[in-house]
Design an enzyme around this catalytic site. Structure first.
Site, PDB file in Angstrom:
ATOM      1  N   ASP A   1      -8.587  -5.840  -6.031  1.00  0.00           N
ATOM      2  CA  ASP A   1      -8.086  -4.688  -4.851  1.00  0.00           C
ATOM      3  C   ASP A   1      -8.285  -3.169  -5.594  1.00  0.00           C
ATOM      4  O   ASP A   1      -7.863  -3.234  -6.493  1.00  0.00           O
ATOM      5  CB  ASP A   1      -6.543  -4.868  -4.503  1.00  0.00           C
ATOM      6  CG  ASP A   1      -6.260  -3.541  -3.643  1.00  0.00           C
ATOM      7  OD1 ASP A   1      -6.884  -2.757  -3.066  1.00  0.00           O
ATOM      8  OD2 ASP A   1      -4.917  -3.429  -3.746  1.00  0.00           O
TER       9      ASP A   1
ATOM     10  N   SER B   1       0.740  -0.999  -0.018  1.00  0.00           N
ATOM     11  CA  SER B   1      -0.026   0.048   0.204  1.00  0.00           C
ATOM     12  C   SER B   1       1.014   1.250  -0.043  1.00  0.00           C
ATOM     13  O   SER B   1       1.987   1.296  -0.813  1.00  0.00           O
ATOM     14  CB  SER B   1      -0.809  -0.129   1.209  1.00  0.00           C
ATOM     15  OG  SER B   1      -1.984   0.695   0.937  1.00  0.00           O
TER      16      SER B   1
ATOM     17  N   HIS C   1      -6.091  -6.658  -1.546  1.00  0.00           N
ATOM     18  CA  HIS C   1      -5.058  -5.949  -1.120  1.00  0.00           C
ATOM     19  C   HIS C   1      -3.618  -6.413  -0.296  1.00  0.00           C
ATOM     20  O   HIS C   1      -4.091  -6.941   0.525  1.00  0.00           O
ATOM     21  CB  HIS C   1      -5.670  -4.541  -0.241  1.00  0.00           C
ATOM     22  CG  HIS C   1      -4.816  -3.511   0.046  1.00  0.00           C
ATOM     23  ND1 HIS C   1      -4.383  -2.661  -1.233  1.00  0.00           N
ATOM     24  CD2 HIS C   1      -4.579  -2.615   0.946  1.00  0.00           C
ATOM     25  CE1 HIS C   1      -3.873  -1.645  -0.644  1.00  0.00           C
ATOM     26  NE2 HIS C   1      -3.882  -1.321   0.555  1.00  0.00           N
TER      27      HIS C   1
END
Ligand SMILES: *[C@@H]1O[C@H](CO)[C@@H](O)[C@H](O)[C@H]1NC(C)=O
Ligand SMILES: *[C@@H]1O[C@H](CO)[C@@H](O)[C@H](O)[C@H]1NC(C)=O
Ligand SMILES: *[C@@H]1O[C@H](CO)[C@@H](O)[C@H](O)[C@H]1NC(C)=O
Ligand SMILES: *[C@@H]1O[C@H](CO)[C@@H](O)[C@H](O)[C@H]1NC(C)=O
Ligand SMILES: *[C@@H]1O[C@H](CO)[C@@H](O)[C@H](O)[C@H]1NC(C)=O
Ligand SMILES: *[C@@H]1O[C@H](CO)[C@@H](O)[C@H](O)[C@H]1NC(C)=O
Ligand SMILES: *[C@@H]1O[C@H](CO)[C@@H](O)[C@H](O)[C@H]1NC(C)=O
Length: 479
Positions: free
Chosen positions: A422, A170, A447
């Protein structure tokens, strides 16, 4: 990966990734693997390193202590250094005792570190979080912290010739990517998992992917979600509608029909629930979170689509905090101790570097059309001051993409992994940058899932992706 869904997030505090309870601003970050039982625990030590508050101003000599964790169990002299880079969350032991990086460390005699990002967890460079203090919260500074950390470690005996590979997911996947870009002499390779390296103010693609991911379950699910949000939007403008919404959703306050921010804040709370579900999409009780969500949204026994939505977002007996003014008041507070979570810091980063605002400015989503860019940029000015307005944001986003190369950074030895489920993949690298910087697009994954260890419930494509990553990184670090 967070609920104003920003990336990330998080979740050291919320081991349930689907942070129910964190309504309003809910973080979608990196969830730590479950810690091992005490008896199986690794010998992980916590340590601190002094860093300048401002790496770029020679007249400012203030320093602070940055936290990191270390596991040296497998290390042999001049073995590799593997670093899990912390993002917008407090670090914890998880990734130093299980997961993809841990496995690589254990088979390649590597030392493992987990570094904490400035302004998160216990790494606090300034006495408070005023806008004045937050000027030192930027990825430029965070990268300089890491460069100094690596320099320091590599000047230690036994590490002089160590190869350094960094890992991030991320937002911290961005940091990993850009560390290799800016300091290639200190870092030989990086894994960027679900890294949204392209900064963008109006990130309407987020809910387009969320909608697509629900559609993969069934068109009926998408249709019912759409019907439910139409009903909510209709009630918001109907006479007595706001009172009804308060009652149905057990809201703490009646939505203020005269305040677009208050209406949108409420809508955002509802829409985010779907973002969190799809972004994490873990398998719980034998089915994915998406399946569980769609089962509710298509269950006629629960009543109308609106009633099913009520059921889906239900927060038990506690009322849902939906009031915009209260929200602003809470997150304007500049004392560290007053912050319920990392929202104040992370939102500052979005207002000054990334945007990433998850609006409904697209016809290809099923969550109505009420979430405007204005709502999010108003949060910037309401939390940090008039200076942080829409024009400022655009200038800063442009800068981020110029500084770090947008979607085409000139890089070698960086692996980009993304899942097609995601929603963040829309801002990441999905095709090989070159032969040395491959993109792995994982069918059926969400994710950051590749950062964990293989599990029975993983889809085949994810297992294969991890094997590929292990092979490439193994090639970088095997002597
Ligand atoms: C754990 O690590 C510390 C610091 O490196 C070391 O002093 C200690 O002996 C280690 N303990 C075990 C059980 O390995
Ligand atoms: C930092 O700079 C100030 C002003 O020049 C000086 O008085 C102080 O001793 C310096 N502190 C350190 C730790 O070097
Ligand atoms: C590091 O590598 C250089 C060049 O190969 C070598 O001369 C040196 O002895 C190595 N240092 C250590 C500590 O192994
Ligand atoms: C909204 O504004 C209208 C017109 O100014 C006013 O009559 C009404 O009382 C306001 N409603 C609320 C809930 O403040
Ligand atoms: C901020 O929070 C602290 C601690 O909870 C509290 O003492 C202080 O009054 C708050 N400040 C403002 C301006 O609300
Ligand atoms: C979205 O729908 C509106 C209203 O139907 C239309 O005016 C607009 O052109 C559409 N936008 C796109 C990008 O399709
Ligand atoms: C992705 O997986 C789904 C379900 O397993 C499958 O139907 C689809 O064909 C796959 N898509 C690609 C591009 O491989």
């Amino acid at each position: 990966m967070a609920y104003l869904s920003f990336l990330l997030v998080l979740c050291l505090t919320c081991h349930l990734a689907h942070g129910v309870g964190l309504h309003g601003f809910h973080f979608h970050g990196l969830e730590e693997p479950r810690p091992l039982r005490k008896s199986d625990r690794e010998n992980i030590t916590e340590a601190w390193i002094q860093q300048p508050v401002d790496h770029f101003n020679p007249r400012d000599n203030r320093t602070w202590s940055m936290r990191y964790l270390e596991n040296s169990r497998y290390f042999k002299e001049n073995g590799p250094i593997l670093i899990m880079i912390g993002g917008e969350w407090a670090i914890s032991r998880g990734f130093l005792e299980t997961g993809l990086m841990y496995e690589l460390a254990s088979t390649h005699n590597a030392i493992m570190y987990y570094t904490e990002h400035r302004y998160y967890g216990k790494s606090k460079p300034t006495k408070d979080t005023s806008s004045q203090s937050l000027q030192y919260l930027s990825v430029d500074q965070a990268l300089a912290d890491l460069a100094r950390f690596i320099e320091t470690k590599k000047s230690t005996e036994g590490f002089e010739n160590s190869t350094v590979v960094v890992f991030g997911g991320s937002y911290s996947g961005n940091v990993a990517t850009w560390l290799r870009l800016k300091y290639p002499h200190l870092v030989q390779g990086a894994l960027a998992s679900s890294a949204p390296i392209f900064a963008k103010a109006d990130f309407y693609e987020y809910y387009e992917v969320v909608t697509e991911s629900l559609r993969r379950y069934s068109q009926k699910c998408v249709d019912k979600v759409k019907a439910a949000f139409e009903a909510v939007e209709k009630l918001l403008t109907a006479k007595d509608g706001p009172e009804k919404l308060k009652q149905y959703f057990n809201l703490c306050d009646v939505p203020d029909v005269n305040s677009s921010n208050d209406r949108e804040h409420f809508m955002n709370i509802l829409v985010e629930q779907f973002g969190g579900t799809v972004q994490y999409n873990k398998v719980e009780n034998g089915r994915t979170m998406i399946a569980a969500c769609c089962e509710i949204m298509t269950n006629e026994q629960l009543g109308s689509p609106l009633q099913r939505l009520v059921h889906f977002v239900s927060n038990g007996n506690k009322c849902l905090q939906n009031n915009y003014e209260k929200f602003v008041k809470l997150y304007r507070n500049e004392t560290w101790d007053a912050q319920p979570d990392i929202m104040r810091q992370w939102f500052y980063q979005t207002c000054t570097e990334y945007g990433y605002y998850q609006t409904t400015n697209s016809n290809k989503t099923s969550f109505g059309s009420s979430l405007s860019l204005r709502y999010f940029t108003d949060i910037c000015t309401d939390l940090y001051g008039e200076y942080y307005n829409n024009e400022f944001l655009n200038v800063r986003i442009k800068r981020t993409n110029v500084m770090y190369g947008g979607l085409r950074p000139d890089l070698r030895n960086v692996i980009f992994t993304n899942g097609n489920v995601d929603p963040w993949h829309a801002l990441s690298v999905l095709q090989d940058l070159n032969t040395l910087s491959p993109a792995i697009f994982i069918n059926g994954s969400s994710h950051c899932r590749d950062l964990y260890s293989d599990s029975d419930t993983d889809v085949e494509d994810l297992i294969q992706a991890r094997a590929k990553v292990r092979k490439i990184i193994g090639g970088w670090i095997s002597s």
